[in-house]
Design an enzyme around this catalytic site. Structure first.
Site, PDB file in Angstrom:
ATOM      1  N   ASP A 136      30.431  52.422 -23.097  1.00 15.35           N
ATOM      2  CA  ASP A 136      30.914  51.198 -22.012  1.00 15.35           C
ATOM      3  C   ASP A 136      31.063  51.778 -20.673  1.00 15.35           C
ATOM      4  OD1 ASP A 136      31.143  49.311 -24.275  1.00 15.35           O
ATOM      5  OD2 ASP A 136      33.194  50.197 -24.604  1.00 15.35           O
ATOM      6  N   ASP A 143      55.644  33.470   8.283  1.00 19.71           N
ATOM      7  CA  ASP A 143      55.333  34.834   7.560  1.00 19.71           C
ATOM      8  C   ASP A 143      55.910  34.896   6.216  1.00 19.71           C
ATOM      9  OD1 ASP A 143      53.826  35.434   9.729  1.00 19.71           O
ATOM     10  OD2 ASP A 143      55.253  37.096  10.643  1.00 19.71           O
ATOM     11  N   ASP A 180      32.342  44.350 -25.648  1.00 14.35           N
ATOM     12  CA  ASP A 180      31.952  45.111 -26.482  1.00 14.35           C
ATOM     13  C   ASP A 180      32.633  44.271 -27.781  1.00 14.35           C
ATOM     14  OD1 ASP A 180      31.005  47.281 -27.870  1.00 14.35           O
ATOM     15  OD2 ASP A 180      32.971  48.351 -27.856  1.00 14.35           O
ATOM     16  N   GLU A 204      47.855  37.130  12.576  1.00 14.54           N
ATOM     17  CA  GLU A 204      48.486  38.122  11.869  1.00 14.54           C
ATOM     18  C   GLU A 204      48.946  37.775  10.402  1.00 14.54           C
ATOM     19  OE1 GLU A 204      51.977  36.271  13.481  1.00 14.54           O
ATOM     20  OE2 GLU A 204      49.985  36.819  14.275  1.00 14.54           O
ATOM     21  N   ASP A 227      35.941  49.781 -24.560  1.00 15.62           N
ATOM     22  CA  ASP A 227      37.056  51.070 -24.767  1.00 15.62           C
ATOM     23  C   ASP A 227      36.534  52.321 -25.072  1.00 15.62           C
ATOM     24  OD1 ASP A 227      35.974  50.433 -27.364  1.00 15.62           O
ATOM     25  OD2 ASP A 227      37.556  50.409 -28.271  1.00 15.62           O
TER      26      ASP A 227
END
Length: 853
Positions: free
Chosen positions: A596, A690, A317, A275, A592
């Site tokens: 794109d 855990d 870009d 788990e 942007d």
């Protein structure tokens, strides 16, 4: 209504309403915003979380309420974190959407009306002026010097010139980009001039809409790490179930006590149930998203965080991503060849001879400019305010007449008048260098010298304007600019400047083994100049025309060496990303613009700019950079690597820690001693394991070499052979120490409850040693102990307090069936655990870099 009527009065309100009802609103189709309940349902459908809740249900059926509550609590925590983070992201994106919703000025029934952009219909007559965002695709019927910024569609940062198409609509609609097209496109910005246009396409039928429709055919990549973890969980679950059943059968057959056998089987099964894997993965991703949000990086899909650390190629870009999407004066040149460039501080220090050139450039610009080049000239004037008084329209200077750009003469002139008596008019002009040379009547030799200077500036990626001056006495002005006797004053070089963070970000990417590929719609010379300034390797530029002549196989070969791609169309960007993926690269794509968006969605990790980015780009991406800073992508990649490192540390710890727990659960079966660990003891240790896995390891600091090692292989396993081997060594050693102590004290005559107490303490101290060993991949005992981690310190403090309570608080000791250990016994347990820690730290260098993946 006839075409002529439309061109004078526009549509009637009734016609517009009918077309709106027939065609729908002028907006792009987008997925319905997810509600809070919808986000929660999406989280609950996650298989990892379902397994976590299922394991809790199993413990509840077995009557182990404590462990069931622990698992359900972690599930609830993961749901809350994920829901809060994703709902914040959705709200932020909706706010960005509202900010970018344009309005339109239309003519209907002969009246000018300002309406919402979504209400524009085909056939509407729209009025465009400086600063307007074009609401729909349209053809131009009247043009007064229109120049538009189409960078969101083409990636080209310089405004393009428009021409009037007349009353008859052209038969075909050209693609955006280039000068003198009689069309305007939705999403572009008017930077100069004015015009009257008739709408030809709205919503999904527009150029932006076609790009948006292409996104619907693209499926995002499935997270590989999540797939690996699912396989691990199934494998461990099957192994745990088989071992549990085998232990119960052997115990019952050999000893005849089937109740004891059932408890032993349950304890072993609990010790091996996986788990922790879904706990770790779910919480790590949710906490990673929250950490990124503090750095102004929105995580639209938390699963993308895990992929960041494996990115091998970053496609970026140019306009608005590497650069600032604005113009800046980079160089001034006088006719005699004198040159003025940026000094080290990034500012132009204007010497006396350059004042006139700068001033004339400002005088030839709009007084309240929108065009990026004119804005740059005014900024230069603002930086030298006292030296450019006339350009700031002070001292009695007024604009008397304006000669606009025309297709036949690419220059514009402003005629200025002074309030001084009998003063001549000053005519300032700027434009294409060849147009200025024509106006000035330059002889052949001077034209050749100008051409050489322009070519030299162009190789630096500069846009070049020529500047000239003329004088005119009082009286009527000539009909055209050619009526003046101009004198050439020099050249102005402008550039879209790099973002300050870009060169350092590129350097860090290169050091981390991440290749940078620049993809732009700009010209090859400009693209190469920006790439070199940013530090992107390679001097080969591949153009869209080159790509068009390549098949997919040839393109796959080309992308292996080319790092700069220029004059690229949107569909070619997508093809480039697919070619890189076909070579086995893990591709991150930043951008942007609308152009794109398809490649953002097709990439393994799409990263959109949130401030100047478009809705289409943001919707297609997995991450959104709110500050539009290219450097933030490097910070995101650094965090992705940190998360993956800490995830591997946690996973290695999980494997290691289950070995001694399972071993001590099996030890009584093999030796005949009393049952050492029952479900309550396993549950308590799971309460240590855990939170350590899910919280303590998640907060560990990054490794020193995190951005100096190459990206992990795309097919790299979360639990590599080296890590599993190291985990087995750790777990085996801790088991050997704990089992040896238990057997020794058993032979020495310790009672059943004291023996159980000794085994439990040895195991808890061994787990603490495993925690410290797995905190970092490098070997350093001091670092393992003193490296700051407040969460871990708090967890260990709570565990120590509870451990003491099991020894000295009778009700708790009775619950655990413990008898107190003596002082000498505890010292032996502590000394052997410390010795195990030292030995493991000494052994760690044998595994070397295999631990870091």
């Amino acid at each position: 209504m006839t075409a002529g009527t439309v061109l004078t009065t526009g549509l009637t309100q009734a016609e517009a309403a009918a077309r709106l009802a027939a065609d729908g609103p002028n907006e792009l189709h987008r997925e319905r915003q997810r509600s809070l309940a919808g986000i929660a349902l999406d989280v609950l459908r996650e298989p990892m979380l379902a397994l976590l809740l299922g394991a809790g249900l199993i413990y509840l059926v077995l009557g182990d309420l404590g462990e069931a509550l622990v698992l359900v609590s972690f599930a609830a925590l993961s749901i809350v974190i994920t829901v809060v983070q994703e709902s914040r992201t959705e709200r932020a994106l909706e706010a960005l959407r509202d900010l970018t919703s344009p309005r339109a000025l239309v003519i209907r029934d002969g009246q000018r009306l300002r309406i919402a952009g979504r209400e524009v219909v085909v056939g509407d007559l729209i009025v465009l002026g400086e600063g307007d965002r074009v609401p729909a695709d349209a053809w131009i019927v009247e043009n007064d010097g229109l120049h538009l910024d189409e960078s969101l569609l083409t990636g080209e940062s310089v405004a393009v010139r428009k021409a009037a198409g007349g009353a008859g609509q052209p038969a075909t609609v050209p693609r955006p980009g280039g000068d003198d097209l009689p069309f305007v496109y939705a999403g572009s910005l008017v930077v100069r001039g004015a015009g009257l246009c008739v709408v030809t396409a709205t919503g999904g039928a527009s150029e932006i809409g076609r790009i948006g429709q292409a996104l619907a055919t693209l499926e995002p990549e499935a997270p590989r790490l999540r797939q690996q973890t699912r396989r691990l969980v199934l494998w461990f679950a099957a192994l745990g179930a088989a071992a549990s059943l085998l232990a119960a059968l052997l115990y019952g057959l050999l000893r005849g006590d089937w109740l004891e056998a059932t408890l032993a089987g349950i304890a072993l099964g609990m010790s091996m149930l996986p788990e922790e894997f879904p706990v770790v993965l779910t919480v790590f991703m949710a906490m990673g998203a929250m950490r990124m949000s503090r750095q102004r990086v929105l995580t639209r899909r938390a699963s993308a965080i895990e992929t960041l650390g494996s990115a091998t190629v970053l496609c970026t870009d140019k306009t608005g991503t590497l650069t600032q999407n604005r113009m800046e004066i980079a160089e001034l040149r006088l006719p005699d060849g004198a040159i003025l460039v940026h000094d080290d501080s990034g500012a132009l220090a204007l010497a006396d001879d350059f004042h006139l050139l700068a001033e004339l450039g400002i005088l030839a610009s709009a007084q309240h400019p929108v065009d990026p080049m004119e804005v740059a000239l005014h900024e230069l004037g603002n930086d030298h305010g006292g030296e450019t008084i006339r350009a700031r329209q002070q001292g009695g200077w007024t604009l008397h007449h304006h000669y606009p750009l025309a297709p036949e003469l690419l220059a514009m002139s402003h005629v200025w008048r002074s309030d001084e008596p009998e003063a001549d008019h000053v005519i300032a002009t700027k434009g294409a260098p060849e147009a200025i040379a024509e106006l000035c009547g330059l002889p052949v030799a001077e034209r050749e010298a100008m051409a050489r200077a322009v070519d030299e500036m162009a190789t630096k990626g500069l846009r070049v304007l020529g500047v000239a001056e003329a004088r005119w006495p009082e009286g009527d002005l000539p009909a055209t600019q050619r009526g003046f006797a101009f004198t050439f004053r020099g050249l102005v070089g402008l550039a879209d400047p790099l973002r300050p963070s870009a060169p350092e970000a590129v350097r860090q990417c290169r050091a981390a083994g991440i290749r940078i590929v620049m993809i732009t719609g700009d010209y090859p010379q400009t693209a190469l100049a920006i790439a070199q300034a940013a530090g992107i390797e390679g001097d080969r530029v591949l153009t869209g025309t080159d790509m068009a002549g390549m098949d997919d196989a040839a393109l796959r070969e080309a992308v292996a060496t080319a790092s700069v791609f220029a004059r690229i169309m949107p569909e070619q960007k997508l093809r480039l990303v697919e070619a890189l993926k076909a070579r086995g690269e893990v591709v991150a794509m930043t951008g942007d613009g609308v152009n794109d968006a398809p490649s953002l969605k097709a990439a393994h990790i799409g990263v959109a700019m949130g401030g100047r980015g478009t809705d289409v780009a943001r919707e297609a991406s997995a991450l959104v950079l709110l500050d539009d800073d290219f450097g933030s992508i490097v910070a995101a990649m650094r965090m992705g690597r940190r998360i993956y490192d800490n995830l591997r540390k946690a996973m290695g710890f999980i494997v290691a820690v289950h070995i001694p727990i399972a071993g001590l659960a099996l030890l009584p079966l093999l030796t005949g001693m009393p049952l050492l660990l029952g479900p309550i003891h396993i549950a308590f240790m799971e309460m240590i394991i855990d939170p350590v896995c899910a919280l303590a390891f998640e907060t560990e600091r990054e490794e020193r070499d995190i951005m100096k090692r190459p990206p992990r292989r795309p097919d790299a396993q979360l639990l590599s052979r080296g890590l599993v081997g190291w985990a087995v060594v750790q777990g085996g050693l801790i088991f050997a120490v704990a089992a040896g102590l238990v057997l020794w004290f058993w032979q020495a005559g310790a009672g059943e409850e004291q023996l159980r107490s000794i085994g439990f303490i040895a195991l808890v101290l061994g787990i603490a040693s495993l925690i410290l060993v797995n905190r970092r991949f490098g070997a350093s005992l001091a670092g393992a102990i003193v490296r700051p981690n407040r969460v871990l310190a708090a967890i260990l403090g709570v565990v120590g307090a509870i451990l003491l309570a099991t020894q000295f608080v009778p009700p708790i000791a009775g619950l655990f069936a413990f008898a107190p250990v003596s002082g000498p016994q505890f010292l032996v347990l502590a000394a052997t655990s410390l010795a195990a820690l030292v030995l493991l730290e000494r052994l760690k260098p044998l595994w070397g870099r295999r631990l870091a993946g």
